[in-house]
Scaffold this active site. Structure first.
Site, PDB file in Angstrom:
ATOM      1  N   ASP A  14       0.970  -1.054   0.017  1.00  0.00           N
ATOM      2  CA  ASP A  14      -0.216  -0.132   0.018  1.00  0.00           C
ATOM      3  C   ASP A  14       0.990   1.189  -0.001  1.00  0.00           C
ATOM      4  O   ASP A  14       1.803   1.246   0.956  1.00  0.00           O
ATOM      5  CB  ASP A  14      -0.698  -0.124   1.150  1.00  0.00           C
ATOM      6  N   ASP A 133     -15.390  -3.846   0.642  1.00  0.00           N
ATOM      7  CA  ASP A 133     -14.793  -3.638   1.834  1.00  0.00           C
ATOM      8  C   ASP A 133     -15.860  -3.152   3.059  1.00  0.00           C
ATOM      9  O   ASP A 133     -16.681  -2.288   2.461  1.00  0.00           O
ATOM     10  CB  ASP A 133     -13.896  -2.302   1.728  1.00  0.00           C
TER      11      ASP A 133
END
Ligand SMILES: O=C(O)c1ccccc1N[C@@H]1O[C@H](COP(=O)(O)O)[C@@H](O)[C@H]1O
Length: 244
Positions: A14, A133
């Site tokens: 990330d 998510d």
């Protein structure tokens, strides 16, 4: 006799402000920095990774972009890349696919612009995955700061639209090293015949073995982030743990 598939592992890289980071529950400001994203990705590749899950966090939060850096990272890797963060329109989708990544993962767009996502799936097939998510069964978008609908309603719509694969993240687990939400994974697998990539909470080799027991139910892979960076285990150990 059909052979049971092995769980795929996707080490996560990330990227925020040009650095590899890990967040806790996706909270902006909770990051720990792990340096150069290319060095991190190459380390996972050299350790035997078949995939890298590469996320532009600044684009996901709508506060900037690491697009050129991520394109450079993809270009220097030999392994498959799942690229995500801020892919929400034709321009960002074409730029993402032009990097040579194997597939992209759409989050916010699947909640806010379903017609565009249907069209993207129609044009690009299994190069498109959708990230589901969730907190509980409520979906989250825009850097996980905005609620975006109900998980199973959205899943049914995306199945009907031909979505090839889902990346399912329990936001409350992400970056916490508290173990995956196995029941969520079972519930999603029961609701769709498409493969599922598990994300969030992996802390140990036993967690990976537990996720691997769900392969027959439809779990195809697991994203591993914090546990690798915190050296809870090595990627070599993780690959060995899921190889049998
Ligand atoms: O991965 C994270 O830690 C994360 C934290 C906060 C927001 C998003 C995060 N990750 C991924 O971002 C993409 C979705 O981006 P978008 O909504 O399409 O712009 C998805 O892979 C999330 O899992």
């Amino acid at each position: 006799m059909s052979e049971t598939r092995r769980l795929e592992l996707l080490p996560a890289v990330d990227v925020a402000d040009g650095q590899a980071v890990r967040l806790v529950q996706g909270e902006a400001g909770s990051e720990t920095s792990y340096g150069d994203p290319l060095a991190a990705a190459l380390a996972w590749q050299n350790a035997g990774a078949e995939w890298i899950h590469l996320v532009d966090l600044d684009a996901a939060f709508g506060r900037g972009s690491n697009r050129d850096l991520l394109a450079e990272v993809v270009g220097k890797l030999d392994v498959k890349v799942e690229l995500s963060g801020g892919i929400r329109d034709d321009a960002s989708l074409e730029a993402a696919l032009a990097t040579g990544c194997r597939r992209v993962n759409l989050g916010t767009a699947a909640l806010e612009t379903p017609d565009w996502v249907r069209s993207a799936i129609g044009r690009h097939g299994d190069k498109i995955a959708v990230g589901l998510d969730v907190r509980g069964t409520t979906l989250a978008g825009r850097g996980w700061t905005r609620e975006g609908g109900e998980l199973f309603e959205t899943l049914a719509r995306l199945d009907a639209d031909g979505c090839a694969r889902y990346v399912v993240t329990d936001v409350n687990k992400d970056g916490t090293l508290t173990g995956p939400n196995l029941q969520l994974l079972r519930d999603v697998c029961a609701a769709t015949d498409r493969p599922v990539v598990a994300s969030g909470g992996v802390s140990s080799l036993d967690d990976l073995r537990a996720i691997a027991t769900l392969v027959p139910e439809g779990v195809e892979g697991a994203i591993v982030g914090k546990a690798l960076y915190a050296q809870a285990f090595t990627l070599e150990e993780a690959l060995e743990a899921v190889s049998r």
